[in-house]
Write a protein that holds these residues in place. Structure first.
Motif, PDB file in Angstrom:
ATOM      1  N   ARG A 145       0.834  -1.208   0.000  1.00 44.56           N
ATOM      2  CA  ARG A 145       0.000   0.000   0.000  1.00 44.56           C
ATOM      3  C   ARG A 145       0.871   1.262   0.000  1.00 44.56           C
ATOM      4  O   ARG A 145       0.576   2.228  -0.686  1.00 44.56           O
ATOM      5  N   TYR A 199      -8.055  10.078  -0.300  1.00 41.00           N
ATOM      6  CA  TYR A 199      -6.897   9.228  -0.584  1.00 41.00           C
ATOM      7  C   TYR A 199      -7.012   7.813  -0.024  1.00 41.00           C
ATOM      8  O   TYR A 199      -6.589   6.851  -0.665  1.00 41.00           O
ATOM      9  N   ASP A 200      -7.544   7.688   1.174  1.00 40.21           N
ATOM     10  CA  ASP A 200      -7.597   6.359   1.774  1.00 40.21           C
ATOM     11  C   ASP A 200      -8.464   5.422   0.934  1.00 40.21           C
ATOM     12  O   ASP A 200      -8.066   4.298   0.613  1.00 40.21           O
ATOM     13  N   LYS A 201      -9.630   5.910   0.545  1.00 39.31           N
ATOM     14  CA  LYS A 201     -10.517   5.079  -0.279  1.00 39.31           C
ATOM     15  C   LYS A 201      -9.922   4.827  -1.666  1.00 39.31           C
ATOM     16  O   LYS A 201     -10.093   3.757  -2.252  1.00 39.31           O
ATOM     17  N   THR A 215      -7.438   2.060  -1.328  1.00 38.39           N
ATOM     18  CA  THR A 215      -8.136   0.785  -1.150  1.00 38.39           C
ATOM     19  C   THR A 215      -8.679   0.284  -2.482  1.00 38.39           C
ATOM     20  O   THR A 215      -8.560  -0.899  -2.821  1.00 38.39           O
TER      21      THR A 215
END
Ligand code: FES
Ligand code: FES
Length: 202
Positions: free
Chosen positions: A168, A185-187, A190
């Protein structure tokens, strides 16, 4: 409309946006189209070139100083490639040139003659099957307004060709040249990690 119908329609809309970057435009685009549109009228033979875009030869009249982003959007109608900053800062305009991600706002169209250009519209299979990274985005609903989505997907596809099993943090580092104004950004990470899984399976 029943709740179920509404959710099916929303899903269809999101799917079409992921496949072609459709449905998202900026006021900046409209302003630029209005102010520069007149430049494309005159035809000079040395400006007529053939580009290879999404597997097809495309004949186009391009000014010597014209950027690839401009040509793709306003001459070839490939509006899935977005123009955000127009100065190599945001990554919204990212396309693949010979499999390498490039900011198309900072590439002169004439320099891409003889090279293979792929835009977001060219990722899905002819039968409409989404590219694995697009499918990952669909699965994880990875973007909010999605203005930045095409650029992120193209940057990720280019990177995953060179490293199909990133961590990641490696992925985050390699797509750090793409910015998201919605701060999603996190999504996004993912979704692209899910896309990488799909790519490995195919
Ligand atoms: S529009 Fe090309 S990098 Fe922002
Ligand atoms: S989702 Fe809105 S700019 Fe990225």
């Amino acid at each position: 409309m029943a709740d179920n119908d509404r959710s099916v329609s929303r899903r269809r809309f999101i799917r079409s946006a992921i496949a072609g970057g459709a449905g998202v435009a900026s006021a900046n685009d409209l302003f630029r189209a209005a102010t520069r549109g007149g430049q494309s009228d005159a035809v000079a033979s040395d400006r007529l070139i053939t580009l290879h875009v999404n597997g097809q030869p495309r004949r186009v009249d391009a000014l010597k100083q014209e950027t690839l982003a401009w040509t793709l959007r306003y001459k070839l109608g490939l509006t899935g490639t977005k123009l955000g900053c127009d100065r190599a800062e945001c990554g919204a305009c990212t396309v693949l040139i010979d499999n390498v991600p490039h900011y198309s706002c900072s590439v002169l169209t004439h320099t891409t003659r003889g090279k293979k250009i792929v835009t977001i519209e060219g990722l899905a299979a002819p039968d409409g099957t989404l590219h694995p990274v697009q499918q990952g985005v669909l699965d994880e609903q990875g973007f909010q307004c999605a203005f930045c989505m095409s650029g992120f997907i193209m940057a990720a596809v280019g990177f995953l060709k060179t490293n199909p099993t990133p961590t990641r943090s490696e992925l985050a580092h390699r797509i750090s040249g793409n910015l998201c104004r919605c701060q999603d950004y996190d999504k996004i990470l993912t979704a692209i990690m899910r896309g990488a899984e799909h790519m490995r399976r195919t």
